[in-house]
Enzyme design. Structure first.
Site, PDB file in Angstrom:
ATOM      1  N   GLU A 127       0.797  -1.240   0.000  1.00 29.20           N
ATOM      2  CA  GLU A 127       0.000   0.000   0.000  1.00 29.20           C
ATOM      3  C   GLU A 127       0.827   1.287   0.000  1.00 29.20           C
ATOM      4  O   GLU A 127       0.560   2.194   0.785  1.00 29.20           O
ATOM      5  CB  GLU A 127      -0.955  -0.004   1.199  1.00 29.20           C
ATOM      6  N   ASN A 169       2.195  -5.228  -3.172  1.00 30.77           N
ATOM      7  CA  ASN A 169       0.782  -5.523  -2.921  1.00 30.77           C
ATOM      8  C   ASN A 169       0.010  -4.228  -2.647  1.00 30.77           C
ATOM      9  O   ASN A 169       0.493  -3.369  -1.901  1.00 30.77           O
ATOM     10  CB  ASN A 169       0.707  -6.436  -1.683  1.00 30.77           C
ATOM     11  N   HIS A 206     -10.337  -5.903  -2.575  1.00 35.63           N
ATOM     12  CA  HIS A 206     -11.437  -5.725  -1.616  1.00 35.63           C
ATOM     13  C   HIS A 206     -12.535  -4.953  -2.352  1.00 35.63           C
ATOM     14  O   HIS A 206     -12.392  -3.754  -2.591  1.00 35.63           O
ATOM     15  CB  HIS A 206     -10.972  -4.921  -0.401  1.00 35.63           C
ATOM     16  N   GLU A 235      -6.249 -10.659  -1.422  1.00 38.18           N
ATOM     17  CA  GLU A 235      -7.084 -10.417  -0.235  1.00 38.18           C
ATOM     18  C   GLU A 235      -8.548 -10.309  -0.628  1.00 38.18           C
ATOM     19  O   GLU A 235      -9.295  -9.462  -0.108  1.00 38.18           O
ATOM     20  CB  GLU A 235      -6.642  -9.130   0.482  1.00 38.18           C
ATOM     21  N   ASP A 237     -12.295 -10.113  -1.148  1.00 40.50           N
ATOM     22  CA  ASP A 237     -13.621 -10.187  -0.532  1.00 40.50           C
ATOM     23  C   ASP A 237     -14.548  -9.286  -1.337  1.00 40.50           C
ATOM     24  O   ASP A 237     -14.102  -8.295  -1.925  1.00 40.50           O
ATOM     25  CB  ASP A 237     -13.642  -9.879   0.975  1.00 40.50           C
TER      26      ASP A 237
HETATM   27  C1  XIL Z   1      -6.479  -6.293   8.191  1.00 44.07           C
HETATM   28  C2  XIL Z   1      -6.794  -7.482   9.091  1.00 44.07           C
HETATM   29  O1  XIL Z   1      -7.704  -8.320   8.402  1.00 44.07           O
HETATM   30  C3  XIL Z   1      -7.392  -7.006  10.401  1.00 44.07           C
HETATM   31  O2  XIL Z   1      -7.525  -8.095  11.302  1.00 44.07           O
HETATM   32  C4  XIL Z   1      -6.502  -5.922  11.030  1.00 44.07           C
HETATM   33  O3  XIL Z   1      -7.146  -5.416  12.177  1.00 44.07           O
HETATM   34  C5  XIL Z   1      -6.229  -4.816  10.043  1.00 44.07           C
HETATM   35  O4  XIL Z   1      -5.665  -5.359   8.863  1.00 44.07           O
HETATM   36  N1  XIL Z   1      -5.123  -4.568   3.590  1.00 44.07           N
HETATM   37  C6  XIL Z   1      -4.130  -5.410   4.032  1.00 44.07           C
HETATM   38  C7  XIL Z   1      -4.388  -6.314   5.189  1.00 44.07           C
HETATM   39  O5  XIL Z   1      -3.068  -5.506   3.413  1.00 44.07           O
HETATM   40  O6  XIL Z   1      -3.238  -6.525   5.972  1.00 44.07           O
HETATM   41  C8  XIL Z   1      -5.503  -5.772   6.059  1.00 44.07           C
HETATM   42  O7  XIL Z   1      -5.776  -6.752   7.048  1.00 44.07           O
HETATM   43  C9  XIL Z   1      -6.727  -5.462   5.224  1.00 44.07           C
HETATM   44  C10 XIL Z   1      -6.417  -4.392   4.206  1.00 44.07           C
END
Ligand code: XIL
Length: 302
Positions: A127, A169, A206, A235, A237
């Site tokens: 990020e 990422n 996401h 990641e 969802d």
């Molecule tokens: C999130 C986790 O799922 C949570 O449990 C934590 O509180 C915060 O981080 N982007 C990412 C992940 O790269 O590491 C994040 O994970 C979600 C967004």
């Protein structure tokens, strides 16, 4: 195949999930994990605040627990993440300049050395680009140490663990028309042209109403792959429910399947109740561990 992992393996791909160490004692959770998935990403256990809570004092217990569970089940592990503006321990949040640069590089070296040879890939940097139309870097204490902090992190990771794929990422990099996507693309192209060691790009993916699955998602994946890197959905969802959500999962899986260098897909949790999102039902299993319509459409698209 009859599971996500087995079906993905038919085309040489993996299907993974984020895993929380404190849920490895939940038998429903572990039952689904062991049955369905072939790749694991520690949800928080390899982040900077978890692995170096005090400067120079490293803590690997929970990360090691996840690696050991995964190995015992023949699953592989994506490491997440060595350098990030978020989830920094207090001591690092308060640092800047050359002291922070050295501390960051030492962190990368130490953690990558601890897991040397054990991981499939590392999200080396997470990020680092800003949202919106500017196409610039995200402001952070790490960015303020100099624009070359990302490549410095990648070089340190390669030196410590030469055989693990090294990934950049990010999120909101799924739409080929967005400035943020183009900015990351330019960085990867530049790294490849100058020999900065980068092997893969992770698309967090996401998705929700504000950030929908873009119509050009496959173009984004194939365009990055054409630079000579692997691409991975890291990641996933998708907010929603029922057949609408199922159709979106199908599109995302189809996009990865259509790109030879898309190695695999990781969802960010197992049951809806495991999701990091405070509300909603963005995952493939309901709170009781039952398969949702989205599960079936993802499975059938593999
Ligand atoms: C999130 C986790 O799922 C949570 O449990 C934590 O509180 C915060 O981080 N982007 C990412 C992940 O790269 O590491 C994040 O994970 C979600 C967004």
């Amino acid at each position: 195949g009859t599971t996500l992992g087995a079906s993905a393996a038919e085309s040489g791909r993996y299907f993974g999930t984020a895993v929380a160490a404190n849920k490895l004692s939940d038998s429903t959770y572990v039952g689904i994990l062991n049955r369905e998935f072939t790749m694991v990403t520690p949800e928080n256990e390899m982040k900077i605040d978890a692995t170096e809570p005090n400067q120079g004092q490293f803590s690997y217990g929970n990360g090691d627990r996840i690696v050991s569970h995964a190995k015992g089940q023949g699953m592989r592990v994506r490491g997440h993440t060595l350098a990030w503006h978020s989830q920094q321990p207090g001591w690092m949040q308060n640092m800047s300049g050359s002291a922070l640069r050295s501390a960051m590089l030492n962190h990368v070296t130490q953690v990558a050395t601890h897991y040397k040879g054990q991981l499939y890939a590392w999200d080396v940097v997470n990020e680092a680009f800003a949202d919106g139309g500017g196409g610039g870097r995200r402001d952070s204490n790490l960015q303020r140490t100099g624009n070359d902090w990302i490549e410095a992190a990648f070089r340190a990771a390669r030196a410590a663990d030469p055989d693990t794929k090294l990934c950049y990422n990010d999120y909101n990099t799924d739409d080929w028309g967005q400035a943020k996507t183009q900015a990351v693309y330019s960085m990867v192209r530049d790294f490849k042209s100058r020999g900065v060691p980068i092997d893969c790009v992770g698309f967090q993916s996401h998705f929700n109403n504000n950030s929908p699955v873009p119509s050009n998602y496959q173009t984004t994946l194939s365009s990055f792959a054409a630079l000579g890197v692997d691409v991975q959905i890291t990641e996933l969802d998708i907010e929603g429910s029922g057949s609408t959500q199922a159709a979106l999962y199908q599109r995302v899986v189809q996009a990865c399947m259509a790109v030879a260098r898309c190695n695999g897909i990781t969802v960010w949790g197992i049951r809806d109740s495991d999701s990091w999102r405070s509300s909603g039902t963005p995952l493939l299993f309901d709170g009781s561990g039952n398969k949702k319509a989205a599960y079936t459409s993802a499975l059938n698209a593999l």
